[in-house]
Design a protein around this motif. Structure first.
Motif, PDB file in Angstrom:
ATOM      1  N   TYR A  52       0.834  -1.203   0.000  1.00 30.38           N
ATOM      2  CA  TYR A  52       0.000   0.000   0.000  1.00 30.38           C
ATOM      3  C   TYR A  52       0.871   1.256   0.000  1.00 30.38           C
ATOM      4  O   TYR A  52       0.667   2.171  -0.794  1.00 30.38           O
ATOM      5  CB  TYR A  52      -0.926  -0.026   1.222  1.00 30.38           C
ATOM      6  CG  TYR A  52      -1.738   1.224   1.422  1.00 30.38           C
ATOM      7  CD1 TYR A  52      -2.946   1.404   0.757  1.00 30.38           C
ATOM      8  CD2 TYR A  52      -1.313   2.234   2.288  1.00 30.38           C
ATOM      9  CE1 TYR A  52      -3.706   2.547   0.942  1.00 30.38           C
ATOM     10  CE2 TYR A  52      -2.058   3.377   2.477  1.00 30.38           C
ATOM     11  CZ  TYR A  52      -3.259   3.529   1.807  1.00 30.38           C
ATOM     12  OH  TYR A  52      -4.004   4.673   1.987  1.00 30.38           O
ATOM     13  N   ALA A  53       1.849   1.285   0.897  1.00 28.67           N
ATOM     14  CA  ALA A  53       2.754   2.443   0.983  1.00 28.67           C
ATOM     15  C   ALA A  53       3.534   2.602  -0.320  1.00 28.67           C
ATOM     16  O   ALA A  53       3.710   3.723  -0.813  1.00 28.67           O
ATOM     17  CB  ALA A  53       3.714   2.281   2.160  1.00 28.67           C
ATOM     18  N   ASN A  54       3.962   1.497  -0.891  1.00 30.44           N
ATOM     19  CA  ASN A  54       4.705   1.527  -2.149  1.00 30.44           C
ATOM     20  C   ASN A  54       3.851   2.111  -3.289  1.00 30.44           C
ATOM     21  O   ASN A  54       4.344   2.897  -4.099  1.00 30.44           O
ATOM     22  CB  ASN A  54       5.203   0.126  -2.500  1.00 30.44           C
ATOM     23  CG  ASN A  54       6.160   0.129  -3.659  1.00 30.44           C
ATOM     24  OD1 ASN A  54       6.967   1.043  -3.808  1.00 30.44           O
ATOM     25  ND2 ASN A  54       6.067  -0.899  -4.486  1.00 30.44           N
ATOM     26  N   LYS A  55       2.570   1.734  -3.336  1.00 31.47           N
ATOM     27  CA  LYS A  55       1.657   2.278  -4.363  1.00 31.47           C
ATOM     28  C   LYS A  55       1.539   3.791  -4.250  1.00 31.47           C
ATOM     29  O   LYS A  55       1.396   4.488  -5.248  1.00 31.47           O
ATOM     30  CB  LYS A  55       0.259   1.673  -4.226  1.00 31.47           C
ATOM     31  CG  LYS A  55       0.070   0.376  -4.917  1.00 31.47           C
ATOM     32  CD  LYS A  55      -1.395  -0.036  -4.803  1.00 31.47           C
ATOM     33  CE  LYS A  55      -1.614  -1.418  -5.323  1.00 31.47           C
ATOM     34  NZ  LYS A  55      -3.008  -1.854  -5.151  1.00 31.47           N
ATOM     35  N   LEU A  56       1.578   4.282  -3.018  1.00 27.42           N
ATOM     36  CA  LEU A  56       1.486   5.725  -2.784  1.00 27.42           C
ATOM     37  C   LEU A  56       2.849   6.408  -2.895  1.00 27.42           C
ATOM     38  O   LEU A  56       2.963   7.600  -2.648  1.00 27.42           O
ATOM     39  CB  LEU A  56       0.897   6.000  -1.398  1.00 27.42           C
ATOM     40  CG  LEU A  56      -0.536   5.558  -1.170  1.00 27.42           C
ATOM     41  CD1 LEU A  56      -0.955   5.829   0.274  1.00 27.42           C
ATOM     42  CD2 LEU A  56      -1.494   6.246  -2.131  1.00 27.42           C
ATOM     43  N   LYS A  57       3.869   5.618  -3.240  1.00 25.89           N
ATOM     44  CA  LYS A  57       5.246   6.105  -3.351  1.00 25.89           C
ATOM     45  C   LYS A  57       5.750   6.673  -2.016  1.00 25.89           C
ATOM     46  O   LYS A  57       6.397   7.708  -1.964  1.00 25.89           O
ATOM     47  CB  LYS A  57       5.387   7.112  -4.482  1.00 25.89           C
ATOM     48  CG  LYS A  57       5.051   6.520  -5.840  1.00 25.89           C
ATOM     49  CD  LYS A  57       5.383   7.452  -6.959  1.00 25.89           C
ATOM     50  CE  LYS A  57       4.983   6.993  -8.317  1.00 25.89           C
ATOM     51  NZ  LYS A  57       4.851   5.649  -8.670  1.00 25.89           N
ATOM     52  N   LEU A  58       5.397   5.981  -0.948  1.00 24.75           N
ATOM     53  CA  LEU A  58       5.826   6.353   0.390  1.00 24.75           C
ATOM     54  C   LEU A  58       6.767   5.284   0.933  1.00 24.75           C
ATOM     55  O   LEU A  58       6.700   4.129   0.542  1.00 24.75           O
ATOM     56  CB  LEU A  58       4.626   6.487   1.331  1.00 24.75           C
ATOM     57  CG  LEU A  58       3.563   7.516   0.948  1.00 24.75           C
ATOM     58  CD1 LEU A  58       2.392   7.422   1.893  1.00 24.75           C
ATOM     59  CD2 LEU A  58       4.147   8.905   0.963  1.00 24.75           C
ATOM     60  N   ILE A  59       7.616   5.680   1.826  1.00 24.32           N
ATOM     61  CA  ILE A  59       8.512   4.742   2.498  1.00 24.32           C
ATOM     62  C   ILE A  59       7.709   4.034   3.582  1.00 24.32           C
ATOM     63  O   ILE A  59       6.948   4.658   4.322  1.00 24.32           O
ATOM     64  CB  ILE A  59       9.716   5.483   3.105  1.00 24.32           C
ATOM     65  CG1 ILE A  59      10.553   6.095   1.982  1.00 24.32           C
ATOM     66  CG2 ILE A  59      10.548   4.559   3.974  1.00 24.32           C
ATOM     67  CD1 ILE A  59      11.599   7.068   2.467  1.00 24.32           C
TER      68      ILE A  59
ATOM     69  N   GLU B 128      -1.373  11.120   9.815  1.00 27.99           N
ATOM     70  CA  GLU B 128      -2.413  10.497   9.009  1.00 27.99           C
ATOM     71  C   GLU B 128      -2.549   9.054   9.481  1.00 27.99           C
ATOM     72  O   GLU B 128      -1.576   8.448   9.902  1.00 27.99           O
ATOM     73  CB  GLU B 128      -2.017  10.479   7.532  1.00 27.99           C
ATOM     74  CG  GLU B 128      -1.847  11.834   6.914  1.00 27.99           C
ATOM     75  CD  GLU B 128      -1.370  11.745   5.465  1.00 27.99           C
ATOM     76  OE1 GLU B 128      -1.204  10.624   4.929  1.00 27.99           O
ATOM     77  OE2 GLU B 128      -1.150  12.806   4.878  1.00 27.99           O
ATOM     78  N   ILE B 129      -3.764   8.511   9.391  1.00 25.70           N
ATOM     79  CA  ILE B 129      -3.982   7.092   9.662  1.00 25.70           C
ATOM     80  C   ILE B 129      -4.668   6.513   8.430  1.00 25.70           C
ATOM     81  O   ILE B 129      -5.761   6.950   8.066  1.00 25.70           O
ATOM     82  CB  ILE B 129      -4.832   6.849  10.926  1.00 25.70           C
ATOM     83  CG1 ILE B 129      -4.191   7.513  12.146  1.00 25.70           C
ATOM     84  CG2 ILE B 129      -5.011   5.352  11.160  1.00 25.70           C
ATOM     85  CD1 ILE B 129      -5.018   7.417  13.424  1.00 25.70           C
ATOM     86  N   HIS B 130      -4.028   5.542   7.783  1.00 18.73           N
ATOM     87  CA  HIS B 130      -4.543   4.930   6.558  1.00 18.73           C
ATOM     88  C   HIS B 130      -5.121   3.551   6.874  1.00 18.73           C
ATOM     89  O   HIS B 130      -4.513   2.782   7.616  1.00 18.73           O
ATOM     90  CB  HIS B 130      -3.421   4.787   5.533  1.00 18.73           C
ATOM     91  CG  HIS B 130      -2.902   6.093   5.034  1.00 18.73           C
ATOM     92  ND1 HIS B 130      -3.109   6.524   3.748  1.00 18.73           N
ATOM     93  CD2 HIS B 130      -2.200   7.075   5.650  1.00 18.73           C
ATOM     94  CE1 HIS B 130      -2.542   7.706   3.591  1.00 18.73           C
ATOM     95  NE2 HIS B 130      -1.982   8.066   4.743  1.00 18.73           N
ATOM     96  N   PHE B 131      -6.262   3.247   6.264  1.00 20.79           N
ATOM     97  CA  PHE B 131      -6.926   1.954   6.421  1.00 20.79           C
ATOM     98  C   PHE B 131      -6.974   1.295   5.045  1.00 20.79           C
ATOM     99  O   PHE B 131      -7.714   1.734   4.162  1.00 20.79           O
ATOM    100  CB  PHE B 131      -8.336   2.141   6.983  1.00 20.79           C
ATOM    101  CG  PHE B 131      -8.375   2.961   8.242  1.00 20.79           C
ATOM    102  CD1 PHE B 131      -7.982   2.424   9.453  1.00 20.79           C
ATOM    103  CD2 PHE B 131      -8.788   4.284   8.214  1.00 20.79           C
ATOM    104  CE1 PHE B 131      -8.008   3.188  10.616  1.00 20.79           C
ATOM    105  CE2 PHE B 131      -8.824   5.061   9.363  1.00 20.79           C
ATOM    106  CZ  PHE B 131      -8.431   4.507  10.570  1.00 20.79           C
ATOM    107  N   VAL B 132      -6.196   0.241   4.846  1.00 22.35           N
ATOM    108  CA  VAL B 132      -6.010  -0.357   3.525  1.00 22.35           C
ATOM    109  C   VAL B 132      -7.280  -0.991   2.981  1.00 22.35           C
ATOM    110  O   VAL B 132      -7.699  -0.686   1.862  1.00 22.35           O
ATOM    111  CB  VAL B 132      -4.860  -1.408   3.554  1.00 22.35           C
ATOM    112  CG1 VAL B 132      -4.712  -2.073   2.202  1.00 22.35           C
ATOM    113  CG2 VAL B 132      -3.562  -0.766   3.989  1.00 22.35           C
ATOM    114  N   ILE B 133      -7.913  -1.876   3.718  1.00 25.84           N
ATOM    115  CA  ILE B 133      -9.068  -2.624   3.209  1.00 25.84           C
ATOM    116  C   ILE B 133     -10.210  -1.693   2.826  1.00 25.84           C
ATOM    117  O   ILE B 133     -10.833  -1.855   1.772  1.00 25.84           O
ATOM    118  CB  ILE B 133      -9.536  -3.684   4.237  1.00 25.84           C
ATOM    119  CG1 ILE B 133      -8.465  -4.771   4.373  1.00 25.84           C
ATOM    120  CG2 ILE B 133     -10.880  -4.288   3.829  1.00 25.84           C
ATOM    121  CD1 ILE B 133      -8.726  -5.782   5.476  1.00 25.84           C
TER     122      ILE B 133
END
Length: 129
Positions: free
Chosen positions: A37-44, A102-107
């Motif tokens: 998920y982080a990789n898709k957003l180009k985040l570490i 930020e808090i990200h929820f993948v599903i």
């Protein structure tokens, strides 16, 4: 340019060793999904940290929110990993807002970035009850 010379945006993983909502996945797979998920957003992607199995107070999550590192936020598989109590969830969201996390929820493909996002997330909690 080295990473120290530019602003780095990253997400720290938050995992559970127990089931959350209707889901149950080993921590290893939770980390893989959050890293993708982080990789898709180009985040570490930072290391996935887990809540102690007997903890009911989300101490690790609170600690992650309060860190003053270069991380921009936290990623977890589902908002079902948040406390079941609305009051405790709001406490965590307010803490995240205070520390600019930020808090990200993948599903659910959602994230908390500001106070307006709380309404959307809480509506889904209500619908799923």
């Amino acid at each position: 340019m080295s990473l120290q010379n530019k602003k780095v945006k990253s997400l720290l993983g938050y995992c559970h060793n127990k089931s959350f909502g209707p889901y149950s996945l080993p921590v290893k797979f939770q980390n893989i999904i959050c890293a993708n998920y982080a990789n898709k957003l180009k985040l570490i992607y930072g290391p996935g940290l887990g809540e102690p199995i007997f903890s009911k107070n989300h101490l690790q999550l609170k600690s992650m929110i309060k860190t003053k590192d270069t991380s921009s936020g936290i990623v977890m598989l589902s908002f079902y990993m948040m406390p079941k109590s609305k009051m405790k969830r709001l406490e965590l969201f307010n803490l995240a807002f205070k520390f600019k996390k930020e808090i990200h929820f993948v599903i659910e493909n959602m994230f908390f970035k500001n106070r307006n996002d709380i309404k959307k997330i809480e509506q889904i909690f209500l619908l799923n009850k």
